[in-house]
Design a protein around this motif. Structure first.
Motif, short mmCIF file in Angstrom:
data_model
loop_
_atom_site.label_atom_id
_atom_site.label_comp_id
_atom_site.label_asym_id
_atom_site.label_seq_id
_atom_site.Cartn_x
_atom_site.Cartn_y
_atom_site.Cartn_z
N GLU B 16 -3.28 13.74 -1.29
CA GLU B 16 -2.75 12.41 -1.83
C GLU B 16 -3.21 11.08 -1.31
O GLU B 16 -3.74 11.23 -0.10
CB GLU B 16 -1.24 12.51 -1.96
CG GLU B 16 -0.90 13.72 -2.89
CD GLU B 16 0.79 13.45 -3.04
OE1 GLU B 16 1.01 14.22 -4.16
OE2 GLU B 16 1.35 12.93 -2.34
N SER B 17 -2.89 9.87 -1.72
CA SER B 17 -3.03 8.82 -0.98
C SER B 17 -1.72 7.90 -0.56
O SER B 17 -0.61 8.25 -1.12
CB SER B 17 -3.63 7.80 -2.01
OG SER B 17 -5.07 8.37 -2.19
N ARG B 19 -0.52 3.84 1.11
CA ARG B 19 -0.85 2.55 1.74
C ARG B 19 0.03 2.15 2.74
O ARG B 19 1.36 2.02 2.38
CB ARG B 19 -1.25 1.61 0.90
CG ARG B 19 -1.78 0.21 1.48
CD ARG B 19 -2.25 -0.65 0.19
NE ARG B 19 -0.86 -1.38 -0.36
CZ ARG B 19 -0.95 -2.78 -0.84
NH1 ARG B 19 -2.12 -3.11 -1.52
NH2 ARG B 19 0.18 -3.21 -1.15
N ARG B 67 -12.38 8.05 4.43
CA ARG B 67 -11.39 8.07 3.57
C ARG B 67 -10.09 7.02 3.72
O ARG B 67 -9.40 6.79 2.99
CB ARG B 67 -10.76 9.33 4.07
CG ARG B 67 -11.27 10.78 4.10
CD ARG B 67 -10.70 11.99 4.54
NE ARG B 67 -10.30 11.97 6.13
CZ ARG B 67 -9.12 11.97 6.52
NH1 ARG B 67 -8.13 12.08 5.85
NH2 ARG B 67 -8.90 11.97 7.76
N PHE B 68 -10.44 6.29 4.86
CA PHE B 68 -9.49 5.27 5.27
C PHE B 68 -10.18 3.82 4.73
O PHE B 68 -11.37 3.68 5.23
CB PHE B 68 -8.90 5.16 6.47
CG PHE B 68 -8.12 6.31 6.86
CD1 PHE B 68 -7.53 7.40 5.90
CD2 PHE B 68 -7.17 6.37 8.04
CE1 PHE B 68 -6.80 8.47 6.12
CE2 PHE B 68 -6.14 7.14 8.26
CZ PHE B 68 -6.01 8.30 7.29
N GLU B 82 -5.46 1.49 3.57
CA GLU B 82 -5.37 2.65 2.38
C GLU B 82 -5.86 3.98 2.83
O GLU B 82 -7.05 4.04 3.53
CB GLU B 82 -6.20 1.80 1.38
CG GLU B 82 -6.05 2.99 0.06
CD GLU B 82 -4.93 2.71 -0.78
OE1 GLU B 82 -4.40 1.25 -0.74
OE2 GLU B 82 -4.57 3.78 -1.53
N MET B 83 -5.03 4.96 2.81
CA MET B 83 -5.40 6.28 3.39
C MET B 83 -5.65 7.16 2.17
O MET B 83 -4.60 7.40 1.24
CB MET B 83 -4.32 7.00 4.23
CG MET B 83 -3.95 5.77 5.44
SD MET B 83 -2.99 6.39 6.56
CE MET B 83 -1.33 6.09 5.51
N ASN B 84 -6.68 7.64 1.96
CA ASN B 84 -6.97 8.51 0.75
C ASN B 84 -7.31 10.07 1.30
O ASN B 84 -7.76 10.21 2.47
CB ASN B 84 -8.13 8.08 -0.05
CG ASN B 84 -7.97 6.72 -0.75
OD1 ASN B 84 -6.93 6.43 -1.15
ND2 ASN B 84 -8.94 5.85 -0.61
N SER B 85 -7.09 11.14 0.29
CA SER B 85 -7.57 12.31 0.81
C SER B 85 -6.63 12.67 2.13
O SER B 85 -7.59 13.20 2.96
CB SER B 85 -9.28 12.42 0.97
OG SER B 85 -9.71 12.32 -0.30
N LEU B 86 -5.52 12.51 2.13
CA LEU B 86 -5.00 12.91 3.32
C LEU B 86 -4.81 14.22 3.62
O LEU B 86 -4.66 15.25 2.80
CB LEU B 86 -3.43 12.32 3.21
CG LEU B 86 -3.50 10.55 3.44
CD1 LEU B 86 -2.13 10.04 2.83
CD2 LEU B 86 -3.49 10.38 4.98
#
Lengths: 110, 118
Positions: B16-17, B19, B67-68, B82-86
């Motif tokens: 998940e993502s 912010r 990813r970030f 913004e942090m994606n593919s955590l």
């Protein structure tokens, strides 16, 4: 990039001195004078205590001093006090807008 | 008084993502760089990202590159991460800190905890 190398722990009795080393490479610690030190008490944010190898921010006691030789920087805490018991981290600029921290040293006041 | 306050942390599932925000006061973001540093539970500080004072140049640690994403809103004087593919290993307290020309970080925010767990 691996962390700068610090001893995991250091200790001293009240009034004594303790010195913490921070070893890097010629690409970071040895490259310039952009070495800083931070004190972190449990559950708190880090606090700057030394910048540019040996400069102290306003409000930091002169019991805290820094130095550097080659690829190794050092932090000395003189006249240890109970409140100095904390984790200490070094940091260095590593080129190309990258930065690196040390592995951290837990200082215990005996 | 120069101050940074993080917010937005929480519990998310792997993949998940999220912010997180860093609100600055006492100085304009256009005057300095902002860094993100994280600390996994029981571990040391790790530098994550830098946003330059112009807001146009970003740098990331290899562990988060791709990813970030760091950005800012000048109107709100706020920086975002913004942090994606955590991943589970992204679990940490995330601090923002004001950068200075000599490569030092001061002041720091109080941190915001991001937990990635299924």
């Amino acid at each position: 990039q691996s962390a700068l190398t610090q001893p995991p722990s250091a200790s001293g009795s009240p009034g004594q001195s303790v010195t913490i080393s921070c070893t890097g490479t010629s690409s970071d610690v040895g490259a310039d004078d952009y070495v800083s030190w931070y004190q972190q008490h449990p559950g708190k944010a880090p606090k700057l205590i030394i910048y540019e190898v040996s400069e102290r921010p306003s409000g930091v006691p002169d019991r805290f001093s820094g130095s550097k030789s080659g690829n190794t920087a050092s932090l000395t805490v003189s006249g240890l006090q109970a409140d100095d018991e904390a984790d200490y981290y070094c940091s260095s600029y590593a080129g190309s807008n990258n930065y690196i921290f040390g592995s951290g040293t837990k200082v215990t006041v005996l | 008084e120069v101050q940074l306050v993080e917010s937005g942390g929480g519990l998310v599932r792997p993949g998940e993502s999220l912010r997180v925000s860093c609100a600055a006061s006492g100085f304009p973001l256009s005057s300095s760089s902002i860094h993100w540093v994280r600390q996994r539970p029981g571990e040391g500080l790790v530098w994550v990202s830098r946003l330059d004072r112009d807001g146009s140049v970003t740098t990331y640690a290899d562990s988060v590159k791709g990813r970030f994403t760091v950005s800012r809103d000048n109107g709100e004087n706020t920086v975002f991460l913004e942090m994606n593919s955590l991943r589970v290993e992204d679990t940490a307290v995330y601090y923002c800190a004001k950068g200075n020309r000599g490569g030092w970080f001061d002041p720091w925010g109080q941190g915001t905890l991001v937990t990635v767990s299924s």
